[in-house]
Design a protein around this motif. Structure first.
Motif, PDB file in Angstrom:
ATOM      1  N   ARG A  70      21.696  37.207 -15.231  1.00  0.00           N
ATOM      2  CA  ARG A  70      23.349  36.969 -15.944  1.00  0.00           C
ATOM      3  C   ARG A  70      24.616  38.135 -16.234  1.00  0.00           C
ATOM      4  O   ARG A  70      25.417  38.540 -15.890  1.00  0.00           O
ATOM      5  N   THR A  71      23.685  39.706 -16.408  1.00  0.00           N
ATOM      6  CA  THR A  71      24.623  40.589 -17.169  1.00  0.00           C
ATOM      7  C   THR A  71      25.336  41.551 -14.935  1.00  0.00           C
ATOM      8  O   THR A  71      26.221  41.811 -15.647  1.00  0.00           O
ATOM      9  N   ARG A 120      22.151  49.251 -14.798  1.00  0.00           N
ATOM     10  CA  ARG A 120      20.983  49.538 -15.355  1.00  0.00           C
ATOM     11  C   ARG A 120      20.166  50.585 -14.734  1.00  0.00           C
ATOM     12  O   ARG A 120      19.689  50.209 -13.595  1.00  0.00           O
ATOM     13  N   HIS A 148      22.473  48.209 -25.023  1.00  0.00           N
ATOM     14  CA  HIS A 148      23.198  47.414 -23.800  1.00  0.00           C
ATOM     15  C   HIS A 148      24.267  47.250 -24.558  1.00  0.00           C
ATOM     16  O   HIS A 148      24.186  46.245 -25.038  1.00  0.00           O
ATOM     17  N   GLN A 151      26.093  43.579 -24.402  1.00  0.00           N
ATOM     18  CA  GLN A 151      25.153  42.243 -24.559  1.00  0.00           C
ATOM     19  C   GLN A 151      25.696  42.598 -25.865  1.00  0.00           C
ATOM     20  O   GLN A 151      26.117  41.248 -26.878  1.00  0.00           O
ATOM     21  N   ARG A 186      16.776  47.068 -25.809  1.00  0.00           N
ATOM     22  CA  ARG A 186      18.076  47.918 -26.659  1.00  0.00           C
ATOM     23  C   ARG A 186      19.173  46.739 -26.077  1.00  0.00           C
ATOM     24  O   ARG A 186      20.537  47.344 -27.094  1.00  0.00           O
ATOM     25  N   VAL A 187      18.701  45.593 -27.135  1.00  0.00           N
ATOM     26  CA  VAL A 187      19.579  44.723 -27.731  1.00  0.00           C
ATOM     27  C   VAL A 187      19.388  44.647 -28.360  1.00  0.00           C
ATOM     28  O   VAL A 187      21.355  44.894 -30.005  1.00  0.00           O
ATOM     29  N   ARG A 240      13.843  38.418 -26.611  1.00  0.00           N
ATOM     30  CA  ARG A 240      12.720  37.497 -26.185  1.00  0.00           C
ATOM     31  C   ARG A 240      11.204  39.096 -25.797  1.00  0.00           C
ATOM     32  O   ARG A 240      11.581  40.041 -26.250  1.00  0.00           O
ATOM     33  N   GLN A 242       9.368  41.172 -24.163  1.00  0.00           N
ATOM     34  CA  GLN A 242       9.175  41.634 -23.052  1.00  0.00           C
ATOM     35  C   GLN A 242       8.205  42.102 -22.600  1.00  0.00           C
ATOM     36  O   GLN A 242       7.272  43.492 -22.702  1.00  0.00           O
ATOM     37  N   PRO A 280      19.563  35.749 -26.025  1.00  0.00           N
ATOM     38  CA  PRO A 280      20.749  37.091 -24.953  1.00  0.00           C
ATOM     39  C   PRO A 280      19.955  36.220 -23.469  1.00  0.00           C
ATOM     40  O   PRO A 280      20.436  36.677 -22.611  1.00  0.00           O
ATOM     41  N   GLY A 281      18.396  35.614 -23.545  1.00  0.00           N
ATOM     42  CA  GLY A 281      17.826  35.159 -22.390  1.00  0.00           C
ATOM     43  C   GLY A 281      17.221  36.586 -21.019  1.00  0.00           C
ATOM     44  O   GLY A 281      17.760  37.748 -21.804  1.00  0.00           O
ATOM     45  N   PRO A 282      16.692  36.459 -20.419  1.00  0.00           N
ATOM     46  CA  PRO A 282      16.181  34.837 -20.003  1.00  0.00           C
ATOM     47  C   PRO A 282      14.928  34.753 -21.495  1.00  0.00           C
ATOM     48  O   PRO A 282      14.456  35.571 -21.915  1.00  0.00           O
TER      49      PRO A 282
HETATM   50  C1  NCD Z   1      18.127  41.920 -21.429  1.00  0.00           C
HETATM   51  C2  NCD Z   1      18.382  42.936 -21.289  1.00  0.00           C
HETATM   52  O1  NCD Z   1      17.820  42.875 -19.690  1.00  0.00           O
HETATM   53  O2  NCD Z   1      18.052  43.562 -21.684  1.00  0.00           O
HETATM   54  N1  NCD Z   1      18.709  40.343 -20.934  1.00  0.00           N
HETATM   55  C3  NCD Z   1      20.490  40.039 -20.859  1.00  0.00           C
HETATM   56  O3  NCD Z   1      20.701  41.580 -20.432  1.00  0.00           O
HETATM   57  N2  NCD Z   1      20.850  39.671 -21.114  1.00  0.00           N
HETATM   58  C4  NCD Z   1      17.609  41.135 -22.832  1.00  0.00           C
HETATM   59  C5  NCD Z   1      15.796  40.625 -21.939  1.00  0.00           C
HETATM   60  O4  NCD Z   1      15.297  41.221 -20.722  1.00  0.00           O
HETATM   61  O5  NCD Z   1      14.914  40.361 -22.622  1.00  0.00           O
END
Ligand code: NCD
Length: 322
Positions: A70-71, A120, A148, A151, A186-187, A240, A242, A280-282
Motif C-alpha cells: 500500500r504505502t 522506508r 509512520h 499512516q 510505528r503505526v 497486525r 508483526q 492499516p493492513g496487511p
Molecule cells: C504498516 C507498516 O508497515 O508499518 N503497514 C502499512 O504501512 N500499511 C503496519 C504493518 O505492517 O502491520
C-alpha cells in the motif's frame, strides 16, 4: 517532522522540508496537512480529472528497504498525480545488497538530481539520519518501530471524513482504541501523537507482552481488557501482529490471542452501533480481525487506502514547498 530535533522551533516548520514523524509537529501543522489533503480529494483518486502540476519538474525517489504494498504504491501514485518524475528503488536488486550504507545510497541517488526521498527502513531513526545527511526533502514511510507519519495522517483523515469532522479536524470528545501489537508498531506511535494532538482520547489495548513501557510517557490510557474498552469507544484501530518483529512467542497460542483481542462479529455486539473499524493492513484475517468485521459495514479499511493518496499528495507538496 518538519522541524529537525536539533532545531525544534524553526517556523514555519514546512520550510524544514521533511516529514520524519508526527511527534515534532504542532496540532496546527497536523491540521494544515489534513486540510491540504482535503484540497487534493478528487484529483487523488479520479483518473478522469487532469493531473495536478504542483510537482511538475520535481523528482521523487521511493527508497524502500522493507516490504510494502500500500504505502509504496500510494506514494508512487501520489507523486505521479502531482506530475513529478518518480523513481522506485528497493534494497534487493540495488547496491544495498552489496553492503552500501543507507546514507551512501541516498547521496548517490541525490547526485542525480533528486528533490524528495521517500524512505522506508527497518531501523528506527533512519529517516532522521537521512534528513541530517542529505539535502533532499525526506519523507518517512516507516522507520523500524519509531514512526509512520503518513499512516497516522491518513488514519486521522479517514476518521474525520467518516464522522463529518473534516471541516476543522477537531477530535475533542472522541475516544479511540488502538489494539494489538502495540510494542512493535510505528503505526501506533504515530497515531498516538496524531490523535492526541487533534484532541482525541486514546486507549492502547493489548496483552502485557505487546504493550511495553515504551509508551508510558505518552498521553494515553493502557488496558489489557478489550471487552471492557469496547463499549466506550468511537473508533477502533486493529493492528497486525508483526510476527517478523517478535523475538519469541508473545502469547500462548493464536487461538488465545483471537479469544482475548480479536475483533470478531460476536465481540462487535459489545460496541456502539456506529463504531468505526480500522486496520492499516496487511491484515492477518482470522487472527486480529474476523473477515465478517473487516468486510462489514463498520469497516473503513479500504477508505484508509483511498485517503492515503490525498494525504501523500499533501505531504509531498508541502515538503516540496508548495
Ligand atoms: C504498516 C507498516 O508497515 O508499518 N503497514 C502499512 O504501512 N500499511 C503496519 C504493518 O505492517 O502491520
Amino acid at each position: 517532522m518538519f522541524a529537525m530535533p536539533t532545531q525544534p522551533n524553526a517556523s514555519p516548520a514546512w520550510q524544514r522540508r521533511h516529514l520524519v514523524g508526527i511527534e515534532p509537529l504542532t496540532a496546527d501543522e497536523v491540521r494544515t496537512l489534513l486540510r491540504k489533503a482535503k484540497s487534493y480529494e478528487g484529483v487523488s483518486t479520479s483518473r478522469a480529472l487532469p493531473k495536478n502540476a504542483d510537482l511538475h519538474g520535481k523528482v521523487v525517489v521511493n527508497l524502500f528497504y522493507e516490504d510494502s504494498t500500500r504505502t509504496r504504491a500510494s506514494f508512487r501514485l501520489a507523486a505521479s498525480r502531482l506530475s513529478a518524475d518518480v523513481l522506485d528503488m528497493s534494497a534487493s536488486g540495488s547496491s544495498v545488497s552489496k553492503g552500501e550504507t543507507l546514507v551512501d545510497t541516498a547521496r548517490n541517488i541525490e547526485a542525480m538530481g533528486v528533490d524528495i526521498i521517500v524512505c522506508r527502513h527497518g531501523q528506527s531513526g533512519a529517516a532522521i539520519q537521512l534528513a541530517q545527511a542529505t539535502d533532499s526533502a525526506i519523507v518517512n514511510a516507516g522507520d523500524g518501530q519509531h514512526e509512520h507519519p503518513t499512516q497516522a495522517l491518513l488514519d486521522a483523515y479517514t476518521i474525520a471524513k467518516r464522522l463529518g469532522l473534516d471541516a476543522d479536524f477537531d477530535f475533542t470528545g472522541l475516544t479511540i482504541a488502538i489494539v494489538g501489537d502495540i510494542g512493535h508498531s510505528r503505526v501506533a506511535r504515530s497515531n498516538v501523537h496524531c490523535l492526541t494532538k487533534l484532541g482525541a482520547k486514546v486507549i492502547l489495548v493489548g496483552p502485557p507482552t505487546l504493550l511495553p513501557g515504551a509508551f508510558d510517557g505518552l498521553d494515553c490510557e493502557m488496558s489489557h481488557d478489550l471487552d471492557d474498552v469496547l463499549p466506550r469507544i468511537d473508533v477502533i484501530n486493529m493492528l497486525r501482529v508483526q510476527f517478523e518483529r517478535l523475538a519469541g512467542p508473545a502469547f500462548p497460542s493464536q487461538r488465545e490471542y483471537t479469544t482475548l483481542y480479536g475483533l470478531t462479529a460476536a465481540r462487535m455486539q459489545r460496541a456502539k452501533d456506529d463504531l468505526v473499524v480500522m486496520h492499516p493492513g496487511p491484515m492477518n484475517r482470522g487472527l486480529e480481525i474476523e473477515s465478517a468485521v473487516a468486510d462489514g459495514p463498520n469497516s473503513v479499511i479500504l477508505d484508509q487506502v483511498a485517503n492515503g493518496l490525498a494525504v501523500r499528495m499533501a505531504t509531498l507538496a508541502l515538503v516540496a514547498g508548495q
